[in-house]
Design a protein around this motif. Structure first.
Motif, mmCIF file in Angstrom:
data_model
loop_
_atom_site.group_PDB
_atom_site.id
_atom_site.type_symbol
_atom_site.label_atom_id
_atom_site.label_comp_id
_atom_site.label_asym_id
_atom_site.label_seq_id
_atom_site.Cartn_x
_atom_site.Cartn_y
_atom_site.Cartn_z
ATOM 1 N N GLU A 30 39.675 40.494 26.359
ATOM 2 C CA GLU A 30 38.924 39.588 25.479
ATOM 3 C C GLU A 30 39.029 38.165 26.040
ATOM 4 O O GLU A 30 40.119 37.685 26.337
ATOM 5 C CB GLU A 30 39.478 39.664 24.044
ATOM 6 C CG GLU A 30 39.085 38.532 23.106
ATOM 7 C CD GLU A 30 37.574 38.337 22.935
ATOM 8 O OE1 GLU A 30 36.857 39.321 22.736
ATOM 9 O OE2 GLU A 30 37.124 37.166 23.033
ATOM 10 N N SER A 32 38.341 35.178 24.620
ATOM 11 C CA SER A 32 38.833 34.094 23.760
ATOM 12 C C SER A 32 40.292 34.349 23.365
ATOM 13 O O SER A 32 40.886 35.342 23.784
ATOM 14 C CB SER A 32 37.957 34.003 22.500
ATOM 15 O OG SER A 32 38.245 35.100 21.669
ATOM 16 N N ASP A 33 40.812 33.462 22.518
ATOM 17 C CA ASP A 33 42.211 33.616 22.112
ATOM 18 C C ASP A 33 42.343 34.339 20.778
ATOM 19 O O ASP A 33 43.375 34.279 20.139
ATOM 20 C CB ASP A 33 42.891 32.244 22.040
ATOM 21 C CG ASP A 33 42.212 31.323 21.037
ATOM 22 O OD1 ASP A 33 41.246 31.770 20.362
ATOM 23 O OD2 ASP A 33 42.620 30.159 20.916
ATOM 24 N N HIS A 34 41.243 35.016 20.329
ATOM 25 C CA HIS A 34 41.352 35.720 19.041
ATOM 26 C C HIS A 34 40.557 37.027 19.049
ATOM 27 O O HIS A 34 39.634 37.205 19.830
ATOM 28 C CB HIS A 34 40.878 34.822 17.895
ATOM 29 C CG HIS A 34 39.489 34.312 18.116
ATOM 30 N ND1 HIS A 34 39.226 33.138 18.763
ATOM 31 C CD2 HIS A 34 38.298 34.854 17.816
ATOM 32 C CE1 HIS A 34 37.920 32.967 18.834
ATOM 33 N NE2 HIS A 34 37.334 33.990 18.278
ATOM 34 N N ARG A 40 35.165 36.258 11.850
ATOM 35 C CA ARG A 40 36.219 35.240 11.975
ATOM 36 C C ARG A 40 36.479 34.620 10.607
ATOM 37 O O ARG A 40 35.583 33.994 10.030
ATOM 38 C CB ARG A 40 35.749 34.173 12.963
ATOM 39 C CG ARG A 40 36.867 33.413 13.533
ATOM 40 C CD ARG A 40 36.463 32.738 14.818
ATOM 41 N NE ARG A 40 37.556 31.936 15.300
ATOM 42 C CZ ARG A 40 37.487 31.068 16.261
ATOM 43 N NH1 ARG A 40 36.343 30.885 16.879
ATOM 44 N NH2 ARG A 40 38.531 30.380 16.630
ATOM 45 N N ARG A 196 44.185 42.462 25.619
ATOM 46 C CA ARG A 196 44.605 41.236 26.311
ATOM 47 C C ARG A 196 43.670 40.101 25.941
ATOM 48 O O ARG A 196 42.476 40.136 26.264
ATOM 49 C CB ARG A 196 44.596 41.464 27.824
ATOM 50 C CG ARG A 196 45.908 42.088 28.308
ATOM 51 C CD ARG A 196 45.978 42.137 29.805
ATOM 52 N NE ARG A 196 45.767 40.844 30.444
ATOM 53 C CZ ARG A 196 45.785 40.673 31.757
ATOM 54 N NH1 ARG A 196 46.019 41.691 32.568
ATOM 55 N NH2 ARG A 196 45.577 39.486 32.287
ATOM 56 N N LEU A 197 44.209 39.090 25.245
ATOM 57 C CA LEU A 197 43.402 37.918 24.890
ATOM 58 C C LEU A 197 43.377 36.947 26.070
ATOM 59 O O LEU A 197 44.107 37.125 27.054
ATOM 60 C CB LEU A 197 43.996 37.239 23.652
ATOM 61 C CG LEU A 197 44.046 38.095 22.378
ATOM 62 C CD1 LEU A 197 44.730 37.340 21.241
ATOM 63 C CD2 LEU A 197 42.647 38.528 21.950
ATOM 64 N N ASN A 198 42.565 35.906 25.967
ATOM 65 C CA ASN A 198 42.441 34.867 27.007
ATOM 66 C C ASN A 198 42.221 35.487 28.385
ATOM 67 O O ASN A 198 42.770 35.012 29.375
ATOM 68 C CB ASN A 198 43.704 33.993 27.035
ATOM 69 C CG ASN A 198 43.928 33.308 25.712
ATOM 70 O OD1 ASN A 198 43.045 32.616 25.219
ATOM 71 N ND2 ASN A 198 45.088 33.533 25.110
ATOM 72 N N SER A 199 41.420 36.545 28.440
ATOM 73 C CA SER A 199 41.221 37.270 29.697
ATOM 74 C C SER A 199 39.737 37.499 29.987
ATOM 75 O O SER A 199 39.246 38.637 29.944
ATOM 76 C CB SER A 199 41.935 38.627 29.633
ATOM 77 O OG SER A 199 43.300 38.449 29.352
ATOM 78 N N TRP A 356 31.888 31.919 24.511
ATOM 79 C CA TRP A 356 31.853 33.378 24.724
ATOM 80 C C TRP A 356 30.907 34.081 23.762
ATOM 81 O O TRP A 356 30.829 35.293 23.742
ATOM 82 C CB TRP A 356 33.270 33.964 24.619
ATOM 83 C CG TRP A 356 34.185 33.307 25.589
ATOM 84 C CD1 TRP A 356 35.233 32.488 25.309
ATOM 85 C CD2 TRP A 356 34.103 33.365 27.021
ATOM 86 N NE1 TRP A 356 35.811 32.037 26.467
ATOM 87 C CE2 TRP A 356 35.132 32.567 27.526
ATOM 88 C CE3 TRP A 356 33.251 34.016 27.922
ATOM 89 C CZ2 TRP A 356 35.342 32.391 28.893
ATOM 90 C CZ3 TRP A 356 33.459 33.847 29.274
ATOM 91 C CH2 TRP A 356 34.492 33.044 29.742
#
Ligand SMILES: Cc1cc2nc3c(=O)[nH]c(=O)nc-3n(C[C@H](O)[C@H](O)[C@H](O)COP(=O)(O)OP(=O)(O)OC[C@H]3O[C@@H](n4cnc5c(N)ncnc54)[C@H](O)[C@@H]3O)c2cc1C
Length: 419
Positions: A30, A32-34, A40, A196-199, A356
């Protein structure tokens, strides 16, 4: 080797969950960080969660409704005739307004959308050609244009025959008392250690065994890749494919609409609207507001404005503060600067500016046919699979339940190819 799923929105979570349940080793990357993508939920703004993305459940017989029921999540139902319409400068509840012949005509337009078989005009052109009265026009701008995340000049009349969202526009939708994202908690728990976030994925190589390359240059081989990124990411070529995507896939991505847009969320010290109001349809620049905490909180007085398409682009170009702009619109509707005086806090959920997501959700343009959605959804060489709301061919594009359906469909395609 694993199955790699790109994106942890509704489609990606459902795809990975179904693959793991069937015994496959799946991992989600993913950007983003969420988690949740366009689902959301924001805590702390009011005494109940505020939904920055998806908010309503559309209809009783769909996977979102079923998940809410299974989790015992309480629902809040809203009645269309409690909505308020500004007509000739006056606020009227819809149960009074619907006896007006021009408003009745707007209701008839909506009720007949599913049966429309005429020329494939834009909704705007259709209304002009049918001499639809200007004084009730804004009700359709709100109910059809805003509802589809765009404006009437871009939305295709033929699209309504295929996509349920159009002809559901007058049905009673409902909201959840708790967080929308909670619907996905059981899946998120089952996928622990597999997300996996921030990926962000930068590229997919699929000439031979598929491989993905992250923005940080890390590379991973996969048995199959499920791409669930929003339509805009494909349309703007932000994911590099090697070999390139076939021309029919590129043409399909370019033929479906997804526009910039935002929610403008305003919290007030006092309620200055009728208690029973859910939607407010106005004849201003922002055609639609609603009471975001209705039926969920007695003390939080929150109005959300929603705008997409040409109006959202114009708002971006005006260089105005959208919160101030929305307050001025409400002052004009309710008079005596009542909204500005009662204003406490505001925030913007600008989905067009999210790197994103880059827009709201897909809608049918004059170029969008069923064949176009099918081409977007079609797998490549039994290796690369496509999910995400825009690939929904069952009439539920642009919704959470539609995204979920595509995740499960893509997982079944992967299984058929690999097992
Ligand atoms: C403001 C708003 C209001 C809405 N209201 C409703 C509603 O009331 N009811 C309803 O049913 N639906 C509503 N929707 C639509 C609904 O939210 C979406 O249709 C649905 O959530 C889309 O899910 P998805 O999995 O297809 O895409 P997404 O949720 O967008 O998930 C895709 C994921 O891919 C990630 N990503 C993108 N690029 C990359 C990359 N290169 N590498 C890795 N990850 C990447 C993104 O960060 C994102 O998390 C609304 C949407 C918005 C924006």
């Amino acid at each position: 080797m694993r199955v790699i799923v790109i994106g942890a929105g509704a489609a990606g979570l459902c795809a990975a969950d179904a693959l793991v349940a069937a015994g496959h080793d799946a991992i989600i990357f993913e950007a983003s960080d969420h988690l949740g993508g366009r689902v959301r939920s924001l805590e702390g703004f009011a005494d109940v969660p505020i939904e920055l993305g998806a908010e309503e459940v559309h209809g009783p017989d769909n996977p979102v409704a079923e998940a809410a029921k299974a989790l015992g999540m309480e629902t809040v139902h809203h009645i269309t005739t409690d909505d308020v319409l500004r007509l000739d400068g006056e606020l009227r509840s819809l149960d009074q307004a619907q006896i007006d012949p021009d408003v009745k005509r707007a209701f008839d337009v909506i009720d007949n959308l599913g049966a429309y078989r005429g020329e494939n005009w834009s909704a705007e052109e259709f209304l002009i050609r049918s001499h639809f009265p200007r004084r009730a026009w804004h009700y359709l701008e709100s109910r059809l244009g805003v509802e589809h995340g765009t404006t009437l000049d871009r939305l295709a009349m033929r699209g309504f025959a295929t996509y349920q969202r159009g002809w559901e526009a007058r049905e009673t939708n409902y909201t959840l008392r708790g967080r929308y994202l909670d619907l996905f908690q059981p899946m998120i728990a089952r996928l622990e250690g597999r997300i996996r976030l921030n990926s962000p994925i930068a590229a997919i190589e699929w000439s031979d065994a598929p491989r993905v390359r992250l923005q940080n240059s890390e590379e991973h081989a996969a048995r199959a890749v499920v791409v669930t990124v929003p339509l805009t990411i494909l349309r703007e070529r932000l994911l590099h494919f090697s070999p390139q995507l076939p021309p029919e896939k590129v043409a399909a991505a370019d033929s479906i609409g997804m526009d910039t847009g935002m929610k403008i969320i305003l919290k007030f010290k006092h309620r200055f609207w009728e208690e029973r109001m859910y939607f407010l349809h106005t004849d201003g620049f922002l055609p639609q507001f609603w009471t975001a905490c209705k039926g969920r909180s007695d003390s939080a007085h929150v109005l959300t404005a929603f705008v997409g398409g040409a109006r959202a682009e114009a708002l971006d170009n005006m260089s105005v503060d959208p919160v101030r702009f929305a307050l001025e619109e409400l002052d004009e509707v309710f008079g005596a600067k009542i909204a500005s005086h009662s204003f406490e806090r505001g925030l913007i959920a600008d989905w067009g500016a999210d790197p994103w997501i880059r827009g709201l959700y897909s809608y049918p343009t004059m170029q969008t046919t069923e064949a176009v959605r099918e081409a977007l959804a079609r797998p490549l060489g039994g290796k690369i699979f496509f999910a995400g709301e825009a690939t929904n061919t069952l009439g539920s594009s642009g919704t959470v339940h539609g995204a979920m359906e595509t995740g499960w469909r893509a997982a079944a395609e992967v299984r058929a190819a690999l097992e």
